[in-house]
Design an enzyme around this catalytic site. Structure first.
Site, mmCIF file in Angstrom:
data_model
loop_
_atom_site.group_PDB
_atom_site.id
_atom_site.type_symbol
_atom_site.label_atom_id
_atom_site.label_comp_id
_atom_site.label_asym_id
_atom_site.label_seq_id
_atom_site.Cartn_x
_atom_site.Cartn_y
_atom_site.Cartn_z
ATOM 1 N N ASP A 51 0.833 -1.212 0.000
ATOM 2 C CA ASP A 51 0.000 0.000 0.000
ATOM 3 C C ASP A 51 0.866 1.259 0.000
ATOM 4 O O ASP A 51 2.045 1.228 0.354
ATOM 5 C CB ASP A 51 -0.866 0.041 1.270
ATOM 6 C CG ASP A 51 -1.993 -0.982 1.244
ATOM 7 O OD1 ASP A 51 -2.047 -1.805 0.306
ATOM 8 O OD2 ASP A 51 -2.812 -0.959 2.190
ATOM 9 N N ASP A 52 0.221 2.356 -0.358
ATOM 10 C CA ASP A 52 0.720 3.734 -0.180
ATOM 11 C C ASP A 52 1.734 4.188 -1.226
ATOM 12 O O ASP A 52 2.202 5.319 -1.168
ATOM 13 C CB ASP A 52 1.327 3.957 1.219
ATOM 14 C CG ASP A 52 0.300 3.844 2.333
ATOM 15 O OD1 ASP A 52 -0.841 3.451 2.040
ATOM 16 O OD2 ASP A 52 0.638 4.134 3.494
ATOM 17 N N HIS A 102 -5.890 2.687 -3.746
ATOM 18 C CA HIS A 102 -5.811 2.933 -2.297
ATOM 19 C C HIS A 102 -6.225 4.379 -2.012
ATOM 20 O O HIS A 102 -5.676 5.005 -1.114
ATOM 21 C CB HIS A 102 -4.376 2.655 -1.831
ATOM 22 C CG HIS A 102 -4.209 2.504 -0.348
ATOM 23 N ND1 HIS A 102 -4.994 1.680 0.422
ATOM 24 C CD2 HIS A 102 -3.318 3.059 0.511
ATOM 25 C CE1 HIS A 102 -4.596 1.742 1.681
ATOM 26 N NE2 HIS A 102 -3.591 2.591 1.761
ATOM 27 N N HIS A 106 -5.185 9.133 0.248
ATOM 28 C CA HIS A 106 -5.111 8.372 1.498
ATOM 29 C C HIS A 106 -6.022 8.902 2.596
ATOM 30 O O HIS A 106 -5.565 9.293 3.678
ATOM 31 C CB HIS A 106 -3.667 8.273 2.014
ATOM 32 C CG HIS A 106 -3.444 7.029 2.825
ATOM 33 N ND1 HIS A 106 -3.813 6.929 4.149
ATOM 34 C CD2 HIS A 106 -2.939 5.820 2.502
ATOM 35 C CE1 HIS A 106 -3.519 5.717 4.589
ATOM 36 N NE2 HIS A 106 -2.988 5.016 3.605
ATOM 37 N N TYR A 143 -6.687 2.180 6.083
ATOM 38 C CA TYR A 143 -6.993 1.754 7.464
ATOM 39 C C TYR A 143 -7.939 0.550 7.502
ATOM 40 O O TYR A 143 -8.413 0.177 8.572
ATOM 41 C CB TYR A 143 -7.568 2.917 8.301
ATOM 42 C CG TYR A 143 -6.890 4.238 8.033
ATOM 43 C CD1 TYR A 143 -5.574 4.456 8.478
ATOM 44 C CD2 TYR A 143 -7.502 5.237 7.284
ATOM 45 C CE1 TYR A 143 -4.912 5.642 8.183
ATOM 46 C CE2 TYR A 143 -6.846 6.423 6.988
ATOM 47 C CZ TYR A 143 -5.554 6.617 7.447
ATOM 48 O OH TYR A 143 -4.908 7.792 7.157
ATOM 49 N N HIS A 193 4.142 -1.910 3.051
ATOM 50 C CA HIS A 193 4.112 -0.598 2.409
ATOM 51 C C HIS A 193 5.428 -0.375 1.667
ATOM 52 O O HIS A 193 6.491 -0.372 2.317
ATOM 53 C CB HIS A 193 3.886 0.500 3.457
ATOM 54 C CG HIS A 193 2.583 0.360 4.193
ATOM 55 N ND1 HIS A 193 2.418 -0.545 5.224
ATOM 56 C CD2 HIS A 193 1.381 0.969 4.017
ATOM 57 C CE1 HIS A 193 1.162 -0.465 5.657
ATOM 58 N NE2 HIS A 193 0.514 0.439 4.938
HETATM 59 NI NI NI Z 1 -2.428 3.097 3.452
#
Ligand code: NI
Length: 242
Positions: A51-52, A102, A106, A143, A193
């Protein structure tokens, strides 16, 4: 004389072949699953998800390491980080990784109006389609925050996870590796991540450790397809345990 020369040439050739074999990671990769399951068993499957990202430095290092190991992963991307990283996103796609959404910047998707939800998800989907020329992007809400409205607005399957070493915390690769290896099961979905150097280091070590245990790394889509589970829009998936 000629016989002795032939023997030396044969020895040199054998050494060369051994060297080439050792230097060719796809040969070693291909041999891992074959050695790890018997005729009566299917391989243990597991999915690495990130993610991210993308983040040029760390994501590039991760893609290099995954390519060396012949491993496919799934990347849930941030819409605001797509610009100037189009080449990285095309590389992910071309190398067989799966790409998902995603959100745009965020935010938690719970409690958003439909218009605000679309600004986060639909806009990111449109940007990805413009870069890659196809759709099919899964959603991972930041989350893991999901409610009835998120499920209704998603328009695609929602993918959570079953193993979370909280790599954003102490960024301690050794600890993350031990957490994931200790909790790994056939059908697990691992959350990491790709914006932290320690997470990239951990991910590649996790691949090596779990390869040695006979795991095969697949994308989220491949994981569920192998279990004959059809992913449905608005449904939440955390694992594909048998
Ligand atoms: Ni995230």
């Amino acid at each position: 004389m000629s016989r002795s020369m032939g023997g030396r040439a044969a020895a040199a050739l054998a050494l060369l072949l051994l060297t080439v074999w050792a230097a060719a990671p796809w040969v070693a990769e291909a041999s891992v699953p074959a050695a790890a399951w018997t005729a009566s068993e299917t391989p243990k499957l597991i999915a690495l998800t990130f993610d991210d990202g993308p983040r040029r430095s760390t994501t590039t290092a991760l893609l290099d390491g995954l390519a060396q190991r012949g491993v496919k992963a799934t990347f849930f991307l941030i819409g605001a980080q797509l610009e100037y990283n189009e080449d990285l996103i095309r590389r992910m796609d071309a190398e067989g990784h799966q790409i998902g959404i995603h959100t745009y910047d965020h935010v938690a998707l719970t409690g958003l109006s439909k218009a605000d939800f679309d600004t986060q998800v639909a806009v990111t989907r449109q940007r990805l389609m413009a870069i890659l020329g196809h759709d099919g992007f899964l959603l991972r809400p930041p989350y893991g925050a999901v409610d009835a409205a998120v499920r209704q607005n998603a328009g695609c399957p929602i993918i959570l996870w079953s193993i979370d070493p909280e790599d954003w915390g102490d960024q301690n690769a050794a600890r993350e590796v031990e957490h994931v290896v200790a909790n790994a099961r056939d059908g697990s979905i691992i959350l990491l991540h790709d914006i932290f150097p320690a997470s990239v280091e951990a991910a590649l070590a996790i691949v090596d450790r779990l390869h040695a245990q006979g795991y095969l790394f697949v994308t989220v889509e491949e994981l569920f397809a192998a279990r004959h589970i059809t992913l449905e829009a608005g449904e939440v998936y955390r694992d594909a345990y048998p």
